[in-house]
Design a protein around this motif. Structure first.
Motif, PDB file in Angstrom:
ATOM      1  N   ASP A  12       0.858  -1.184   0.000  1.00 32.43           N
ATOM      2  CA  ASP A  12       0.000   0.000   0.000  1.00 32.43           C
ATOM      3  C   ASP A  12       0.896   1.236   0.000  1.00 32.43           C
ATOM      4  N   ASN A  15       1.458   3.686   2.993  1.00 34.31           N
ATOM      5  CA  ASN A  15       2.337   3.384   4.120  1.00 34.31           C
ATOM      6  C   ASN A  15       3.813   3.422   3.737  1.00 34.31           C
ATOM      7  N   HIS A 135       0.644   2.562  14.483  1.00 33.81           N
ATOM      8  CA  HIS A 135       0.251   1.622  13.436  1.00 33.81           C
ATOM      9  C   HIS A 135       0.961   0.269  13.462  1.00 33.81           C
ATOM     10  N   ARG A 290       1.248  -3.893   7.117  1.00 37.74           N
ATOM     11  CA  ARG A 290       1.585  -2.471   7.236  1.00 37.74           C
ATOM     12  C   ARG A 290       3.091  -2.288   7.425  1.00 37.74           C
ATOM     13  N   ARG A 291       3.694  -3.177   8.204  1.00 35.62           N
ATOM     14  CA  ARG A 291       5.144  -3.091   8.396  1.00 35.62           C
ATOM     15  C   ARG A 291       5.876  -3.389   7.090  1.00 35.62           C
ATOM     16  N   ASP A 293       4.662  -2.837   4.094  1.00 37.23           N
ATOM     17  CA  ASP A 293       4.457  -1.634   3.277  1.00 37.23           C
ATOM     18  C   ASP A 293       5.538  -0.596   3.585  1.00 37.23           C
TER      19      ASP A 293
END
Length: 302
Positions: A12, A15, A135, A290-291, A293
């Motif tokens: 993503d 991020n 996050h 997320r990490r 990303d």
């Protein structure tokens, strides 16, 4: 280790580091101007140290000021000091931490490497600390956790960190035990930091950290070599995207590689005398995604 297919990254862009903190773009561009193999070239390593202003953090405590205390280092020569820095190794570590935007670093051993990694953590924290706390799954973002066998080196590393970098590194001391892993002799630290690292640097303990004997066997001999098994105990608590750097210790790297059970990509840089492992798996879930990303906007390392 077993054969596997490298996962396709689905990241993503919201991020990505420069989306989170546009002011990080110059650092991202600088880091992108170097490659992993550049740090085997003393001239390229010096260029990196100049660009990131690393020299003030590499001066040895108590060295004379009448002459340049970094002359040997600038020439890429290893010092006799057990903690003496090798410029290419240190710049490579710093580059890896920035390239991967490492959030939590676990270091086996301590020294100038701790100082340089803490410098990278301070730089990253200045841009991303708030975002990481909101996050990511982390209690202490952008921090180096070093575990050291020798109280003398623990104290010296703490001194070299100085007030500016001490908030970004913790150096703890632990004794070392001789154990058997699958009926093979190995060593482990008695106490480890209770963290989930995404960057691991293996440069300790020494083979002389314990004089214990098992069945007549002792690792504290010039005929032996370091054989750490700590990471095998941690393997299934590591998240996809984790990177392991083994400094030298070829036999130890082969030992780990033979026992790893997950999808680790592997590269032996013979010129740099390092072994690199990268945990290349599909994300565990949205937080790990997320990490990834955040860390892998430049793709897999290996």
């Amino acid at each position: 280790m077993h054969a596997w297919e490298k996962p396709v990254l689905r990241l993503d862009p919201a991020n990505a580091p420069t989306a989170i903190a546009p002011a990080f773009q110059p650092v991202e561009a600088l880091v992108g101007g170097f490659a992993l193999t550049d740090f085997n070239d003393p001239a390229r390593a010096r260029a990196y140290a100049d660009a990131l202003d690393l020299w003030p953090h590499l001066a040895g405590a108590g060295e004379p000021t009448a002459t340049d205390p970094l002359a040997e280092l600038r020439d890429g020569v290893e010092k006799a000091d057990p903690l003496g820095p090798v410029l290419g190794d240190l710049c490579r570590l710093h580059w890896l931490a920035l390239r991967r935007r490492s959030v939590s670093v676990l270091e086996f051993g301590s020294g100038f490497s701790t100082v340089i990694l803490a410098h990278a953590m301070r730089l990253l924290a200045g841009h991303f600390d708030g975002w990481a706390r909101r996050h990511l799954r982390t209690e202490q973002p952008f921090h180096v956790h070093a575990v050291e066998e020798d109280p003398r080196y623990q104290a010296l590393t703490r001194e070299r960190l100085g007030p500016a970098l001490q908030p970004h590194a913790t150096v703890t001391r632990s004794s070392v035990e001789l154990i058997t892993h699958d009926n093979r002799f190995a060593t482990v630290y008695s106490e480890l930091p209770n963290i989930a690292p995404d960057l691991i640097y293996l440069d300790g303990p020494s083979q002389f950290a314990t004089t214990a004997r098992l069945n007549g066997f002792s690792i504290a001999s010039p005929e032996r070599m370091p054989m750490s098994a700590d990471i095998l105990r941690l393997e299934f608590f590591l998240e996809p995207g984790c990177v392991l750097i083994v400094d030298g210790r070829t036999q130890n790297a082969r030992f780990l590689r033979s026992y790893f059970r997950r999808a680790w990509a592997y590269h032996h840089d013979r010129a740099g005398d390092i072994h690199l492992f990268e945990l290349q798996e599909e994300p565990l879930g949205p937080i790990n995604q997320r990490r990834l990303d955040f860390s892998l906007s430049q793709g897999w390392l290996l």
